[in-house]
Motif scaffolding. Sequence first.
Motif, PDB file in Angstrom:
ATOM      1  N   LEU A 103       1.362  16.495  30.233  1.00 49.52           N
ATOM      2  CA  LEU A 103       0.863  17.810  30.618  1.00 49.52           C
ATOM      3  C   LEU A 103       0.552  18.570  29.331  1.00 49.52           C
ATOM      4  CD1 LEU A 103       3.408  18.677  33.465  1.00 49.52           C
ATOM      5  CD2 LEU A 103       1.215  17.506  33.646  1.00 49.52           C
ATOM      6  N   SER A 104      -0.709  18.674  28.995  1.00 50.59           N
ATOM      7  CA  SER A 104      -1.098  19.152  27.667  1.00 50.59           C
ATOM      8  C   SER A 104      -0.796  20.626  27.397  1.00 50.59           C
ATOM      9  CB  SER A 104      -2.591  18.869  27.421  1.00 50.59           C
ATOM     10  OG  SER A 104      -2.811  17.475  27.429  1.00 50.59           O
ATOM     11  N   PRO A 105      -1.131  21.548  28.297  1.00 51.57           N
ATOM     12  CA  PRO A 105      -0.927  22.965  27.943  1.00 51.57           C
ATOM     13  C   PRO A 105       0.536  23.277  27.632  1.00 51.57           C
ATOM     14  CG  PRO A 105      -2.297  22.756  29.903  1.00 51.57           C
ATOM     15  CD  PRO A 105      -1.737  21.399  29.632  1.00 51.57           C
ATOM     16  N   GLN A 106       0.762  23.936  26.494  1.00 52.78           N
ATOM     17  CA  GLN A 106       2.125  24.300  26.112  1.00 52.78           C
ATOM     18  C   GLN A 106       2.751  25.246  27.130  1.00 52.78           C
ATOM     19  OE1 GLN A 106       3.516  22.891  23.340  1.00 52.78           O
ATOM     20  NE2 GLN A 106       1.597  21.797  22.994  1.00 52.78           N
ATOM     21  N   GLU A 107       1.904  25.971  27.856  1.00 50.69           N
ATOM     22  CA  GLU A 107       2.405  26.976  28.797  1.00 50.69           C
ATOM     23  C   GLU A 107       3.127  26.352  29.987  1.00 50.69           C
ATOM     24  OE1 GLU A 107      -0.681  26.844  27.627  1.00 50.69           O
ATOM     25  OE2 GLU A 107      -0.526  28.493  26.181  1.00 50.69           O
ATOM     26  N   LEU A 108       3.040  25.027  30.143  1.00 50.18           N
ATOM     27  CA  LEU A 108       3.695  24.365  31.263  1.00 50.18           C
ATOM     28  C   LEU A 108       5.152  24.007  30.953  1.00 50.18           C
ATOM     29  CD1 LEU A 108       0.777  22.036  32.402  1.00 50.18           C
ATOM     30  CD2 LEU A 108       1.458  24.243  33.354  1.00 50.18           C
ATOM     31  N   TYR A 109       5.588  24.331  29.728  1.00 47.18           N
ATOM     32  CA  TYR A 109       6.965  24.083  29.308  1.00 47.18           C
ATOM     33  C   TYR A 109       7.533  25.398  28.764  1.00 47.18           C
ATOM     34  CZ  TYR A 109       5.347  19.213  29.291  1.00 47.18           C
ATOM     35  OH  TYR A 109       4.808  17.998  29.629  1.00 47.18           O
ATOM     36  N   PHE A 110       8.787  25.668  29.088  1.00 47.54           N
ATOM     37  CA  PHE A 110       9.328  26.937  28.587  1.00 47.54           C
ATOM     38  C   PHE A 110       9.955  26.796  27.206  1.00 47.54           C
ATOM     39  CE2 PHE A 110      12.963  25.264  31.026  1.00 47.54           C
ATOM     40  CZ  PHE A 110      14.019  25.466  30.166  1.00 47.54           C
ATOM     41  N   ASP A 111      10.260  25.553  26.776  1.00 49.11           N
ATOM     42  CA  ASP A 111      10.832  25.357  25.447  1.00 49.11           C
ATOM     43  C   ASP A 111      10.230  24.153  24.737  1.00 49.11           C
ATOM     44  OD1 ASP A 111      11.866  23.324  26.959  1.00 49.11           O
ATOM     45  OD2 ASP A 111      13.960  23.645  26.409  1.00 49.11           O
ATOM     46  N   GLY A 112       9.123  23.648  25.255  1.00 50.23           N
ATOM     47  CA  GLY A 112       8.498  22.466  24.684  1.00 50.23           C
ATOM     48  C   GLY A 112       8.984  21.168  25.290  1.00 50.23           C
ATOM     49  N   SER A 113      10.102  21.191  26.007  1.00 49.68           N
ATOM     50  CA  SER A 113      10.660  19.984  26.618  1.00 49.68           C
ATOM     51  C   SER A 113      10.777  20.089  28.132  1.00 49.68           C
ATOM     52  CB  SER A 113      12.042  19.671  26.029  1.00 49.68           C
ATOM     53  OG  SER A 113      11.949  19.200  24.710  1.00 49.68           O
ATOM     54  N   HIS A 114      11.300  21.213  28.607  1.00 48.21           N
ATOM     55  CA  HIS A 114      11.549  21.392  30.043  1.00 48.21           C
ATOM     56  C   HIS A 114      10.348  22.058  30.704  1.00 48.21           C
ATOM     57  CE1 HIS A 114      15.603  21.084  28.286  1.00 48.21           C
ATOM     58  NE2 HIS A 114      15.978  20.611  29.459  1.00 48.21           N
ATOM     59  N   MET A 115       9.898  21.469  31.803  1.00 47.76           N
ATOM     60  CA  MET A 115       8.795  22.071  32.547  1.00 47.76           C
ATOM     61  C   MET A 115       9.249  23.383  33.173  1.00 47.76           C
ATOM     62  SD  MET A 115       7.298  18.735  34.552  1.00 47.76           S
ATOM     63  CE  MET A 115       7.191  17.155  33.707  1.00 47.76           C
ATOM     64  N   ASN A 116       8.344  24.345  33.187  1.00 48.52           N
ATOM     65  CA  ASN A 116       8.597  25.563  33.949  1.00 48.52           C
ATOM     66  C   ASN A 116       8.063  25.361  35.362  1.00 48.52           C
ATOM     67  OD1 ASN A 116       5.816  25.809  33.670  1.00 48.52           O
ATOM     68  ND2 ASN A 116       5.951  27.360  32.050  1.00 48.52           N
ATOM     69  N   ALA A 117       8.048  26.409  36.154  1.00 48.63           N
ATOM     70  CA  ALA A 117       7.630  26.277  37.551  1.00 48.63           C
ATOM     71  C   ALA A 117       6.205  25.752  37.667  1.00 48.63           C
ATOM     72  CB  ALA A 117       7.771  27.622  38.262  1.00 48.63           C
ATOM     73  N   ALA A 118       5.310  26.215  36.783  1.00 51.21           N
ATOM     74  CA  ALA A 118       3.920  25.752  36.824  1.00 51.21           C
ATOM     75  C   ALA A 118       3.831  24.273  36.486  1.00 51.21           C
ATOM     76  CB  ALA A 118       3.073  26.575  35.854  1.00 51.21           C
ATOM     77  N   GLY A 119       4.597  23.826  35.493  1.00 54.88           N
ATOM     78  CA  GLY A 119       4.605  22.411  35.144  1.00 54.88           C
ATOM     79  C   GLY A 119       5.156  21.551  36.262  1.00 54.88           C
ATOM     80  N   ALA A 120       6.221  22.025  36.915  1.00 48.73           N
ATOM     81  CA  ALA A 120       6.815  21.272  38.021  1.00 48.73           C
ATOM     82  C   ALA A 120       5.844  21.129  39.178  1.00 48.73           C
ATOM     83  CB  ALA A 120       8.106  21.957  38.476  1.00 48.73           C
TER      84      ALA A 120
END
Length: 298
Positions: A263-280
Amino acid sequence: MASTPPLRIWLYSALLAVSVVALLALQRHAPWLEPKPEPVITKHTQRFLASAYGGEMPIRVLGLGSSLLWAATPPSTMNEIALLPGISWMRMTKPGKGLGALQASLMPIENKPPNVLVIEENLLFADSTVEDQLRDDLSLLMRNVAYKVTEQAHFAPQRAYVELADQKEPLPYEEFPQEIKKQLVLKNANNLQTIFSHGTINLALTDLLQRLSQRGIHIIVLELRRSELVEQVIAPQKKRWQEQLRLALPPGPQVSYLASPQLSPQELYFDGSHMNAAGARLFAPWWQAQLQQLRDER
């Protein structure tokens, strides 16, 4: 010439060291502290594997992972998967690398195995040594003291295991301003470099997985990819560690290695490792497709 400290100083120092170790042991093992998670994990695993045997046989898929898997599969995703026909899926997670408290799920798995066991790559690191545990306990003790003195939230110690919280709630996280987030991501990447450089393989766990595969259980080692920036920073160290893992647990008819999409956009991770809600939300359809494919192949 420097004078030698009096004997009593050495004695006092030794007594202080023994007292600190005893205090840390008391903090870890005191009976009045919150109960250990192992019985909860054992019973929850047993309940899932037993319930999956009733009625028409679905494909039983059990996942074990770290907080990366918790973040990628929040309860909303779990609820969607529960509606898929012919699939019985559950995952259990713990913070950090190593199997840790999820060790308690292994005996139920051996006694009544699922059709498919998904184990996230992070869990295949060897667990912490006694020295690591003492260092962690000392850090926890210091945070406890700092929190009680200052009442500042950022000193509040994290609990090592919150009883089945991952089954009920999404992984809690905070979205940081861009500049703070960038520093957090780089710090996270540097820590991961150290982990992959010095981490060893849990050979007892890889041996168990091999034995399960020989019984016809499909083992899937799941790599949950981090953000593109973090993956670039840790690539050399991670590649060497993964090569060691494949030597300890070779791929074969019943052992598969599966990597999540990048998942390329950095905004999909809250710390660079864990997906946030959008990434999930982006991860969910891919994971559902993997489970459906497993079902169709059986």
